[in-house]
Scaffold this motif. Structure first.
Motif, PDB file in Angstrom:
ATOM      1  N   GLN B 127      58.567  48.620 -19.092  1.00  0.00           N
ATOM      2  CA  GLN B 127      58.451  48.418 -20.536  1.00  0.00           C
ATOM      3  C   GLN B 127      58.086  49.735 -21.212  1.00  0.00           C
ATOM      4  N   GLN B 128      58.795  50.049 -22.287  1.00  0.00           N
ATOM      5  CA  GLN B 128      58.481  51.275 -23.032  1.00  0.00           C
ATOM      6  C   GLN B 128      57.002  51.309 -23.434  1.00  0.00           C
ATOM      7  N   TRP B 129      56.492  50.159 -23.931  1.00  0.00           N
ATOM      8  CA  TRP B 129      55.104  50.172 -24.415  1.00  0.00           C
ATOM      9  C   TRP B 129      54.104  50.334 -23.281  1.00  0.00           C
ATOM     10  N   ASP B 130      54.520  50.103 -22.054  1.00  0.00           N
ATOM     11  CA  ASP B 130      53.632  50.379 -20.921  1.00  0.00           C
ATOM     12  C   ASP B 130      53.561  51.885 -20.608  1.00  0.00           C
ATOM     13  N   VAL B 131      54.645  52.590 -20.873  1.00  0.00           N
ATOM     14  CA  VAL B 131      54.632  54.036 -20.586  1.00  0.00           C
ATOM     15  C   VAL B 131      54.273  54.878 -21.803  1.00  0.00           C
ATOM     16  N   ASP B 132      54.194  54.248 -22.974  1.00  0.00           N
ATOM     17  CA  ASP B 132      53.853  55.007 -24.189  1.00  0.00           C
ATOM     18  C   ASP B 132      52.616  55.869 -23.996  1.00  0.00           C
ATOM     19  N   ARG B 133      51.664  55.285 -23.310  1.00  0.00           N
ATOM     20  CA  ARG B 133      50.369  55.921 -23.161  1.00  0.00           C
ATOM     21  C   ARG B 133      50.437  57.306 -22.503  1.00  0.00           C
ATOM     22  N   ILE B 134      51.345  57.482 -21.550  1.00  0.00           N
ATOM     23  CA  ILE B 134      51.382  58.763 -20.841  1.00  0.00           C
ATOM     24  C   ILE B 134      52.336  59.760 -21.497  1.00  0.00           C
ATOM     25  N   GLN B 135      53.069  59.296 -22.522  1.00  0.00           N
ATOM     26  CA  GLN B 135      54.022  60.182 -23.202  1.00  0.00           C
ATOM     27  C   GLN B 135      53.338  61.454 -23.695  1.00  0.00           C
ATOM     28  N   GLU B 136      52.145  61.261 -24.245  1.00  0.00           N
ATOM     29  CA  GLU B 136      51.370  62.370 -24.789  1.00  0.00           C
ATOM     30  C   GLU B 136      51.189  63.485 -23.752  1.00  0.00           C
ATOM     31  N   PHE B 137      50.984  63.091 -22.504  1.00  0.00           N
ATOM     32  CA  PHE B 137      50.701  64.095 -21.473  1.00  0.00           C
ATOM     33  C   PHE B 137      51.931  64.939 -21.153  1.00  0.00           C
ATOM     34  N   HIS B 138      53.113  64.377 -21.440  1.00  0.00           N
ATOM     35  CA  HIS B 138      54.343  65.146 -21.183  1.00  0.00           C
ATOM     36  C   HIS B 138      54.527  66.287 -22.169  1.00  0.00           C
ATOM     37  N   HIS B 139      53.722  66.305 -23.227  1.00  0.00           N
ATOM     38  CA  HIS B 139      53.876  67.383 -24.210  1.00  0.00           C
ATOM     39  C   HIS B 139      53.289  68.706 -23.738  1.00  0.00           C
ATOM     40  N   CYS B 140      52.597  68.675 -22.619  1.00  0.00           N
ATOM     41  CA  CYS B 140      51.936  69.897 -22.154  1.00  0.00           C
ATOM     42  C   CYS B 140      52.957  71.007 -21.899  1.00  0.00           C
ATOM     43  N   ILE B 141      52.667  72.215 -22.399  1.00  0.00           N
ATOM     44  CA  ILE B 141      53.573  73.344 -22.200  1.00  0.00           C
ATOM     45  C   ILE B 141      53.010  74.345 -21.185  1.00  0.00           C
ATOM     46  N   GLU B 142      51.951  73.937 -20.517  1.00  0.00           N
ATOM     47  CA  GLU B 142      51.323  74.807 -19.513  1.00  0.00           C
ATOM     48  C   GLU B 142      51.006  76.204 -20.041  1.00  0.00           C
ATOM     49  N   CYS B 143      50.364  76.233 -21.179  1.00  0.00           N
ATOM     50  CA  CYS B 143      49.932  77.519 -21.730  1.00  0.00           C
ATOM     51  C   CYS B 143      48.624  77.945 -21.065  1.00  0.00           C
ATOM     52  N   PHE B 144      47.908  76.996 -20.462  1.00  0.00           N
ATOM     53  CA  PHE B 144      46.643  77.235 -19.764  1.00  0.00           C
ATOM     54  C   PHE B 144      45.512  77.700 -20.676  1.00  0.00           C
ATOM     55  N   LEU B 145      45.671  77.453 -21.979  1.00  0.00           N
ATOM     56  CA  LEU B 145      44.566  77.783 -22.887  1.00  0.00           C
ATOM     57  C   LEU B 145      43.365  76.890 -22.606  1.00  0.00           C
ATOM     58  N   CYS B 146      43.653  75.630 -22.235  1.00  0.00           N
ATOM     59  CA  CYS B 146      42.538  74.713 -21.931  1.00  0.00           C
ATOM     60  C   CYS B 146      41.795  75.198 -20.685  1.00  0.00           C
ATOM     61  N   GLN B 147      42.545  75.691 -19.708  1.00  0.00           N
ATOM     62  CA  GLN B 147      41.911  76.215 -18.495  1.00  0.00           C
ATOM     63  C   GLN B 147      41.065  77.452 -18.851  1.00  0.00           C
ATOM     64  N   ASP B 148      41.610  78.255 -19.772  1.00  0.00           N
ATOM     65  CA  ASP B 148      40.923  79.479 -20.176  1.00  0.00           C
ATOM     66  C   ASP B 148      39.586  79.173 -20.851  1.00  0.00           C
ATOM     67  N   VAL B 149      39.565  78.145 -21.705  1.00  0.00           N
ATOM     68  CA  VAL B 149      38.355  77.907 -22.493  1.00  0.00           C
ATOM     69  C   VAL B 149      37.320  77.073 -21.728  1.00  0.00           C
ATOM     70  N   CYS B 150      37.771  76.341 -20.700  1.00  0.00           N
ATOM     71  CA  CYS B 150      36.859  75.419 -20.001  1.00  0.00           C
ATOM     72  C   CYS B 150      35.707  76.204 -19.369  1.00  0.00           C
ATOM     73  N   HIS B 151      34.495  75.882 -19.744  1.00  0.00           N
ATOM     74  CA  HIS B 151      33.346  76.678 -19.273  1.00  0.00           C
ATOM     75  C   HIS B 151      33.157  76.591 -17.762  1.00  0.00           C
ATOM     76  N   VAL B 152      33.661  75.509 -17.156  1.00  0.00           N
ATOM     77  CA  VAL B 152      33.514  75.383 -15.701  1.00  0.00           C
ATOM     78  C   VAL B 152      34.283  76.512 -15.011  1.00  0.00           C
ATOM     79  N   LEU B 153      35.445  76.829 -15.548  1.00  0.00           N
ATOM     80  CA  LEU B 153      36.272  77.888 -14.967  1.00  0.00           C
ATOM     81  C   LEU B 153      35.922  79.249 -15.564  1.00  0.00           C
ATOM     82  N   ARG B 154      35.618  79.249 -16.855  1.00  0.00           N
ATOM     83  CA  ARG B 154      35.417  80.497 -17.578  1.00  0.00           C
ATOM     84  C   ARG B 154      34.057  81.134 -17.274  1.00  0.00           C
ATOM     85  N   ASP B 155      33.005  80.329 -17.358  1.00  0.00           N
ATOM     86  CA  ASP B 155      31.666  80.893 -17.172  1.00  0.00           C
ATOM     87  C   ASP B 155      31.148  80.723 -15.752  1.00  0.00           C
ATOM     88  N   HIS B 156      31.559  79.628 -15.112  1.00  0.00           N
ATOM     89  CA  HIS B 156      31.011  79.369 -13.778  1.00  0.00           C
ATOM     90  C   HIS B 156      31.979  79.729 -12.667  1.00  0.00           C
TER      91      HIS B 156
END
Ligand code: SF4
Ligand code: SF4
Ligand code: FES
Lengths: 251, 250
Positions: B127-156
């Motif tokens: 069902q489309q409405w069952d997969v709607d939820r994960i559609q958002e995650f497919h928008h990732c462009i792998e820029c890794f800005l989130c990895q860059d800012v995450c303090h676990v990776l950045r500071d620690h």
């Protein structure tokens, strides 16, 4: 104006949005500390929160009364919303930033002292958030009962400023409680496939999960608004009891 | 309105370096990457910068602009009217040269994530409405800005302990897929290290694709980890009924 730098050193202070990065955590620090100090004053120095038909959210339900205890009566209630909020995902964001500086702001270097202490991540106890949600719902049921009572005066139905404050407080607390991430998981978020067990149809849990998800977007807003409404509601009843102010009857 | 912008770009490599100032003529609507290209074309041919699409789609041009992790191609210069614009490489990854960092650690993590494991062989219906939820995650462009800012990776520097927000999004994409049957929860908890994230939401605040990384991927996964590992009552009933986890289709 060239400055010597190793990459990562001399990074300018980041600015997300219009305000300097420290405004939000400093506000959080002051607001949370203020609330905790106020709550301690309320819990340690007062044993009743009832003024005619108004009951302060700190004193409802009257668990101390059920148990026959007469001291620290608010404590029997206050711990429940406290543990709920302490383990709330939104509050974690605020206190890990403002109180533990992990991190103080995004892309802001953590304090030097953090370099010598290993970072262990979240406190595991927060995983019990789901249980505290039931405590919050338990308290909420009584707050709605208090709202009904707040509109019933000795001469029948009426509306006072206090009635409205308690009503708004109950609405905000309901929004906060039912936008909770743990509730969102319980009501359906943990399922991968809603249609699989419902013959391809949309089950009721799907509809609820969607609504909870819509509320959840504003979970942080509900958290702040309801914290201040509890504060105001309690203060209003306290000032009435102390005789500092008088309730205004609207009709 | 000044007719030029002042940029201060980091020039150097793993051995160190410094910011160098450049002046770039103003063009209406120009983005930071345009200005960097102007510098490269006219003043510093050896300036290293990674980019491909100039349309916020390839995720190559990540950098830190006045301290904030951003895509250079999606950041207009007129946001910085009257200021010197400092441009630096991402802090969390080892520098190669100037604005280019070595993001290969991310690709190593990506390899550890179990691929989509369908319950029945494709083609299948869902069902489309069952997969709607994960559609958002497919928008990732792998820029890794989130990895860059995450303090676990950045500071620690806990790169060996935590996969980082981008890969929690990837995990969520499969884990919440209605047709996927692989069990990723133990990996998310253990090697993935989801407990290191303290939901401080910096990843969400920098994501150029506006993915609700924390609210829709990490927190729901944390709840599933709690379902499995930190819920004594649920565990009791699971043992009693010999019932599997609801998040996994039987
Ligand atoms: S919310 Fe978690 S994953 Fe995102 S930046 Fe913060 S610690 Fe990292
Ligand atoms: S989740 Fe957002 S910030 Fe992270 S890599 Fe993907 S697009 Fe970039
Ligand atoms: S150049 Fe492709 S995202 Fe910026």
């Amino acid at each position: 104006m060239a400055q010597t730098s190793q990459p990562g050193v001399n990074h300018p202070k980041p600015r997300f949005g219009k305000m300097p990065y420290w405004v939000e955590p400093v506000f959080t620090l002051i607001a949370f500390s203020g609330f905790v100090i106020y709550a301690l004053w309320e819990v340690l120095f007062h044993n009743t929160g009832t003024y005619h038909n108004y009951v302060s959210p700190f004193f409802s339900p009257d668990i101390a009364g059920w148990l026959g205890v007469h001291i620290l009566t608010a404590l029997y209630v206050a711990w429940m919303p406290f543990v709920f909020r302490f383990s709330c995902y939104y509050y974690r964001k605020e206190y890990y930033r403002a109180f533990t500086f992990h991190p103080f702001g995004c892309a802001v270097p953590e304090p030097k002292s953090h370099q010598t202490r290993p970072y262990k991540g979240e406190w595991k106890i927060n995983n019990l958030h789901r249980y505290t949600w039931f405590l919050a719902v338990f308290v909420l049921i009584f707050l709605w009962k208090d709202v009904v009572q707040a509109f019933i005066f000795p001469n029948g139905f009426g509306v006072g400023v206090g009635s409205l404050i308690l009503l708004v407080n109950a609405i905000l607390l309901t929004g906060y409680t039912f936008s909770c991430h743990a509730w969102r998981n319980m009501i359906g978020g943990r399922k991968d496939c809603f249609s699989c067990t419902a013959h391809g149809k949309k089950p009721v849990s799907y509809g609820i999960w969607r609504r909870v998800s819509a509320l959840n977007v504003f979970h942080g807003w509900w958290a702040w608004a309801s914290m201040f409404s509890v504060w105001i509601a309690d203060l209003y009843v306290r000032l009435l009891i102390m005789g500092v102010i008088h309730d205004v009857r609207l009709f | 309105m000044a007719d030029e912008f002042i940029l201060s770009i980091f020039r150097g490599d793993a051995d160190g370096g410094q910011e160098v100032e450049y002046r770039v003529p103003r063009v209406e609507g120009m983005v930071v990457l345009d200005a960097v290209h102007h510098v490269q074309a006219h003043e510093a041919q050896d300036l290293a910068v990674r980019w491909n699409c100039k349309a916020a789609h390839c995720g190559s041009c990540s950098a830190e602009i006045n301290g904030v992790p951003k895509l250079m191609c999606k950041t207009r210069l007129d946001e910085y009217e009257g200021q010197t614009v400092h441009i630096q490489p991402m802090k969390t990854f080892p520098i190669i040269k100037d604005l280019v960092t070595d993001v290969s650690w991310n690709y190593e993590v990506a390899k550890k994530i179990p691929a989509f494991h369908p319950t029945v062989a494709a083609p299948f219906r869902m069902q489309q409405w069952d997969v709607d939820r994960i559609q958002e995650f497919h928008h990732c462009i792998e820029c890794f800005l989130c990895q860059d800012v995450c303090h676990v990776l950045r500071d620690h520097q806990e790169k060996s302990q935590y996969y980082g927000p981008r890969f929690m999004v990837k995990m969520a994409e499969f884990e919440m897929h209605p047709m996927d049957r692989a069990d990723r929860i133990p990996q998310i908890k253990n090697e993935g290290g989801i407990g290191l994230c303290n939901v401080t939401k910096c990843c969400t605040s920098v994501c150029p694709q506006h993915i609700h990384i924390t609210d829709n991927a990490i927190i729901p996964l944390k709840e599933r980890v709690a379902d499995r590992y930190y819920d004594p009552i649920r565990n009791f009933f699971r043992k009693l009924g010999g019932k599997g986890d609801e998040s996994q289709p039987e």
